[in-house]
Write a protein that holds these residues in place. Structure first.
Motif, mmCIF file in Angstrom:
data_model
loop_
_atom_site.group_PDB
_atom_site.id
_atom_site.type_symbol
_atom_site.label_atom_id
_atom_site.label_comp_id
_atom_site.label_asym_id
_atom_site.label_seq_id
_atom_site.Cartn_x
_atom_site.Cartn_y
_atom_site.Cartn_z
ATOM 1 N N TYR A 74 0.858 -1.179 0.000
ATOM 2 C CA TYR A 74 0.000 0.000 0.000
ATOM 3 C C TYR A 74 0.897 1.232 0.000
ATOM 4 O O TYR A 74 1.619 1.472 0.966
ATOM 5 C CB TYR A 74 -0.888 -0.043 1.252
ATOM 6 C CG TYR A 74 -2.049 0.922 1.264
ATOM 7 C CD1 TYR A 74 -1.870 2.278 1.021
ATOM 8 C CD2 TYR A 74 -3.337 0.490 1.559
ATOM 9 C CE1 TYR A 74 -2.944 3.155 1.046
ATOM 10 C CE2 TYR A 74 -4.408 1.362 1.585
ATOM 11 C CZ TYR A 74 -4.204 2.699 1.331
ATOM 12 O OH TYR A 74 -5.257 3.573 1.365
ATOM 13 N N GLY A 76 1.298 5.159 0.209
ATOM 14 C CA GLY A 76 0.531 6.311 0.698
ATOM 15 C C GLY A 76 -0.530 5.855 1.672
ATOM 16 O O GLY A 76 -1.699 6.201 1.556
ATOM 17 N N THR A 82 -8.305 3.659 4.977
ATOM 18 C CA THR A 82 -8.658 2.633 3.988
ATOM 19 C C THR A 82 -7.993 1.294 4.304
ATOM 20 O O THR A 82 -8.630 0.237 4.225
ATOM 21 C CB THR A 82 -8.246 3.108 2.578
ATOM 22 O OG1 THR A 82 -9.005 4.276 2.272
ATOM 23 C CG2 THR A 82 -8.495 2.041 1.530
ATOM 24 N N ALA A 124 8.982 5.706 4.360
ATOM 25 C CA ALA A 124 9.842 5.793 3.171
ATOM 26 C C ALA A 124 9.148 6.599 2.086
ATOM 27 O O ALA A 124 7.942 6.852 2.142
ATOM 28 C CB ALA A 124 10.148 4.387 2.643
ATOM 29 N N ASP A 146 -2.199 5.423 -3.525
ATOM 30 C CA ASP A 146 -3.055 6.601 -3.322
ATOM 31 C C ASP A 146 -2.146 7.754 -2.876
ATOM 32 O O ASP A 146 -2.128 8.136 -1.701
ATOM 33 C CB ASP A 146 -4.119 6.287 -2.257
ATOM 34 C CG ASP A 146 -5.045 7.468 -2.011
ATOM 35 O OD1 ASP A 146 -5.121 8.369 -2.870
ATOM 36 O OD2 ASP A 146 -5.710 7.484 -0.951
HETATM 37 C C1 LIG Z 1 -4.507 10.871 0.037
HETATM 38 S S1 LIG Z 1 -3.454 10.450 1.328
HETATM 39 C C2 LIG Z 1 -3.724 8.723 1.556
HETATM 40 C C3 LIG Z 1 -5.003 8.347 2.250
HETATM 41 C C4 LIG Z 1 -5.069 6.845 2.499
HETATM 42 N N1 LIG Z 1 -4.720 6.120 1.288
HETATM 43 C C5 LIG Z 1 -6.425 6.369 2.953
HETATM 44 O O1 LIG Z 1 -7.335 6.253 2.116
HETATM 45 O O2 LIG Z 1 -6.575 6.054 4.134
HETATM 46 C C6 LIG Z 1 -1.878 10.402 0.513
HETATM 47 C C7 LIG Z 1 -0.734 10.004 1.438
HETATM 48 O O3 LIG Z 1 0.431 9.803 0.626
HETATM 49 C C8 LIG Z 1 1.554 10.240 1.353
HETATM 50 N N2 LIG Z 1 2.649 10.480 0.393
HETATM 51 C C9 LIG Z 1 2.820 11.538 -0.458
HETATM 52 N N3 LIG Z 1 3.932 11.374 -1.206
HETATM 53 C C10 LIG Z 1 4.469 10.181 -0.841
HETATM 54 C C11 LIG Z 1 5.618 9.452 -1.262
HETATM 55 N N4 LIG Z 1 6.426 9.923 -2.219
HETATM 56 N N5 LIG Z 1 5.877 8.269 -0.661
HETATM 57 C C12 LIG Z 1 5.064 7.770 0.308
HETATM 58 N N6 LIG Z 1 3.961 8.419 0.751
HETATM 59 C C13 LIG Z 1 3.666 9.601 0.179
HETATM 60 C C14 LIG Z 1 1.058 11.505 2.047
HETATM 61 O O4 LIG Z 1 1.886 11.832 3.169
HETATM 62 C C15 LIG Z 1 -0.374 11.103 2.447
HETATM 63 O O5 LIG Z 1 -0.403 10.571 3.738
#
Ligand SMILES: C[S@@+](CC[C@H](N)C(=O)[O-])C[C@H]1O[C@@H](n2cnc3c(N)ncnc32)[C@H](O)[C@@H]1O
Length: 223
Positions: A74, A76, A82, A124, A146
């Motif tokens: 997963y 993000g 989720t 990461a 996501d």
């Molecule tokens: C829209 S939110 C995710 C919500 C989650 N998927 C849910 O539905 O519960 C996007 C997440 O991606 C993370 N994110 C952004 N760029 C990222 C990267 N390069 N690597 C890992 N996580 C990242 C952000 O910090 C944020 O927490």
């Protein structure tokens, strides 16, 4: 109160027409969701205003690949809204590797992950999968991304090349405005799909409006 299984997908139920999963950790909420007890079983309502896969069910998604005992990567994962429902579906024999760049939100996830026992939080940057290849020691059944990033398509492809089983399944919530704020969403979706089709067979796709503005949800299989 009326309950029935949501015929299309394993592990997902309809309670008074609301999507729900069986709570792996009865008595505990993850994001303030409603808990419903029917007989000996406690369900968690899956809020389609807060979670993109549930919004996709609401819009009529036909293919959802998450099943009992699956291994998921997963990207993000944030604080676990989720992924907690995926964790309910895969059960104790399944596992979610959850990659998140923000330490602040990951701290909240750790709390739930410890209790659930089937989520491994990984701090990461998903743009650099080589940084966590020593933590993910097996190929996974599903990769879900996501992440609001201009390179979100590339990020998915790189992670699938490294960690997804041959013919494995992937899902992505494409956020048009993160890829290009000016281009009309339909054009961004078309270009993103063209890129994805080089690597995947597209199984299902739909726009998430009005639950998530300017997002396309895509389910696909690695070629
Ligand atoms: C829209 S939110 C995710 C919500 C989650 N998927 C849910 O539905 O519960 C996007 C997440 O991606 C993370 N994110 C952004 N760029 C990222 C990267 N390069 N690597 C890992 N996580 C990242 C952000 O910090 C944020 O927490």
């Amino acid at each position: 109160m009326k309950i029935k299984s949501y015929k299309k997908f394993e592990g997902i139920f309809l309670i008074d027409n609301k999507f729900a999963t069986i709570n792996l950790t009865p008595g505990y909420r993850v994001y303030g969701e409603e808990l419903v007890r029917i007989g000996n079983i406690e369900y968690r309502i899956w809020d389609f205003w807060r979670s993109k896969p549930a919004a996709a069910f609401k819009k009529g998604l036909k293919t959802f690949p998450i099943k009992n005992e699956m291994k998921i990567l997963y990207l993000g994962i944030a604080s676990g809204t989720t992924s907690s429902h995926m964790s309910d579906i895969i059960g104790k024999e399944g596992l979610i590797y959850g990659v998140e760049i923000s330490e602040r939100v990951l701290r909240e996830l750790i709390h739930h992950a410890e209790r659930r026992g089937n989520i491994i939080p990984i701090i990461a940057d998903a743009r650099m999968p080589e940084k966590y290849e020593n933590t993910i020691l097996e190929k996974v059944d599903v990769v879900y991304e996501d992440i609001a990033d201009p390179d979100q398509i590339k990020i998915l492809i790189r992670n699938c090349e490294k960690f997804l089983k041959p013919k494995g399944l992937a899902m992505i919530a494409i956020k048009s405005q993160s890829i290009d704020v000016i281009k009309p969403p339909k054009k961004v979706y078309k270009e993103s799909l063209e890129e994805l089709e080089k690597h995947f067979e597209i199984l299902d796709k739909l726009e998430l409006d009005p639950y998530e503005k300017a997002h396309l949800f895509v389910v696909m299989r690695l070629k």
